[in-house]
Design an enzyme around this catalytic site. Sequence first.
Site, PDB file in Angstrom:
ATOM      1  N   ASP A  86      -5.919  -0.069  -1.862  1.00 56.87           N
ATOM      2  CA  ASP A  86      -6.223  -0.775  -3.108  1.00 56.87           C
ATOM      3  C   ASP A  86      -5.226  -1.933  -3.100  1.00 56.87           C
ATOM      4  O   ASP A  86      -3.921  -1.784  -2.817  1.00 56.87           O
ATOM      5  CB  ASP A  86      -6.299   0.164  -4.224  1.00 56.87           C
ATOM      6  CG  ASP A  86      -4.936   0.717  -4.663  1.00 56.87           C
ATOM      7  OD1 ASP A  86      -4.351   1.304  -3.881  1.00 56.87           O
ATOM      8  OD2 ASP A  86      -4.616   0.873  -5.866  1.00 56.87           O
ATOM      9  N   GLU A 181      -3.301   3.468  -5.378  1.00 55.53           N
ATOM     10  CA  GLU A 181      -2.028   3.593  -5.817  1.00 55.53           C
ATOM     11  C   GLU A 181      -1.481   2.385  -6.849  1.00 55.53           C
ATOM     12  O   GLU A 181      -0.465   2.764  -7.533  1.00 55.53           O
ATOM     13  CB  GLU A 181      -1.247   3.229  -4.483  1.00 55.53           C
ATOM     14  CG  GLU A 181       0.397   3.330  -4.320  1.00 55.53           C
ATOM     15  CD  GLU A 181       1.359   1.972  -4.689  1.00 55.53           C
ATOM     16  OE1 GLU A 181       2.403   2.189  -4.777  1.00 55.53           O
ATOM     17  OE2 GLU A 181       0.734   0.947  -4.995  1.00 55.53           O
TER      18      GLU A 181
END
Length: 414
Positions: A86, A181
């Site tokens: 991400d 994350e």
Amino acid sequence: MADTKYPTLIPRFLRYVKINTRSDEKSETIPSSDRETKFLHQLVTEQKKIGLSDARYNDKNGYVTATIPGNVDAQVPVIGFLAHVDTADFNAEGVNPQIVENYDGHSVIKLDQAGEYTLDPQDFPALKNYAGQTLITTDGTTLLGSDDKSGVAEIFALAEYLLAHPEIKHGAIRIGFGPDEEIGTGADHFDVADFGADFAYTVDGGPLGELEYETFSAASLHVDIKGKNVHPSTAYHTMINAIQLGIDFQNRLPQDEVPEKTRDRAGFFHLLSFEGTPDHAELDYIIRDFERAGLEERKQKAQVIADKLNAELDTPRVTVTMHDQYYNMIDIMKDHMDVVRLAERAMQNLGITPDETPVRGGTDGSKLSFMGLPTPNLFAGGENMHGRFEFVSEQTMAKAVDVLVEIAKLNAEK
């Protein structure tokens, strides 16, 4: 740069950054966005294509895992290499990477055609470190996504290289790619036992040489404020403006303890968003400190401010909600410094000086270390991450892969 050693590294990276995989902090799903899930499934297909037969997607935690089979008879520890897919809270739609070949180390790099956004060595002195290198930048409208698609591409390059070079002796290597994350939840559901590594590294750091095993301890702070809104003509001694209460809360925090005024080991309060009307306002912060006790003191300070504001009002109107996000991994890593020493040796063998400065942030390794998997962080190459000024050096990315290969070789010599 035509990298003959890792020929797919840069093409893969350029392909990946064009795919929007931004996480969604307001989502309650795992992963937090469907675009992450789609990309993670794509990675499973690509892992199988390069010859990793046990590649799979875990529906419970959103991680993609696979194994690079070992080729030594002796029992050696199983290493894990991890990266997240991400990207951060900045525009990630329509990423259009720009290539700057043989950068001279002092020129201003124009990102957009109009020249509104530039990479200027006066603003970003680190550019001077990249003379003679090929840089990949944004076009000024999006982030780049080097955090952490550099790490994803580098781990893929490691796998391809070791599979193509069986003469390089190494033990079994577990690789993993995970979601979320950037919103601090990705590692919460990681299955350490299922992953099956004895120790691991996140490939999620910045410039050449970064080796991080000390991080912030972190908490989130949400401030909810209920105002009393009436017509301005009758507001005297009646209106309670929630926006003004939010300003008062912010102004009572230590004004010098913010990211832009702190460095080294100093912690901070960081106001991320402030939205409101006179009737209702919300503020979101992150709180950071290297010491656990310091984190608790900062949380207490926020609560005291809220309590004092409420005591001055007709009824309690300010509510604070805080959640711990991760803790300084040094509390665990101090007992596993052999993992750090292995990475140090690998870098030194390659002529790279390890930079072990405590990181003013955190990685999935912060949580994983406390979950029983010691996981320091290695450089992946990115600079100015999380915004339009992000860039990465192709040469640094190749050296990151070199370090992963060297760690695998040294581990097999144990």
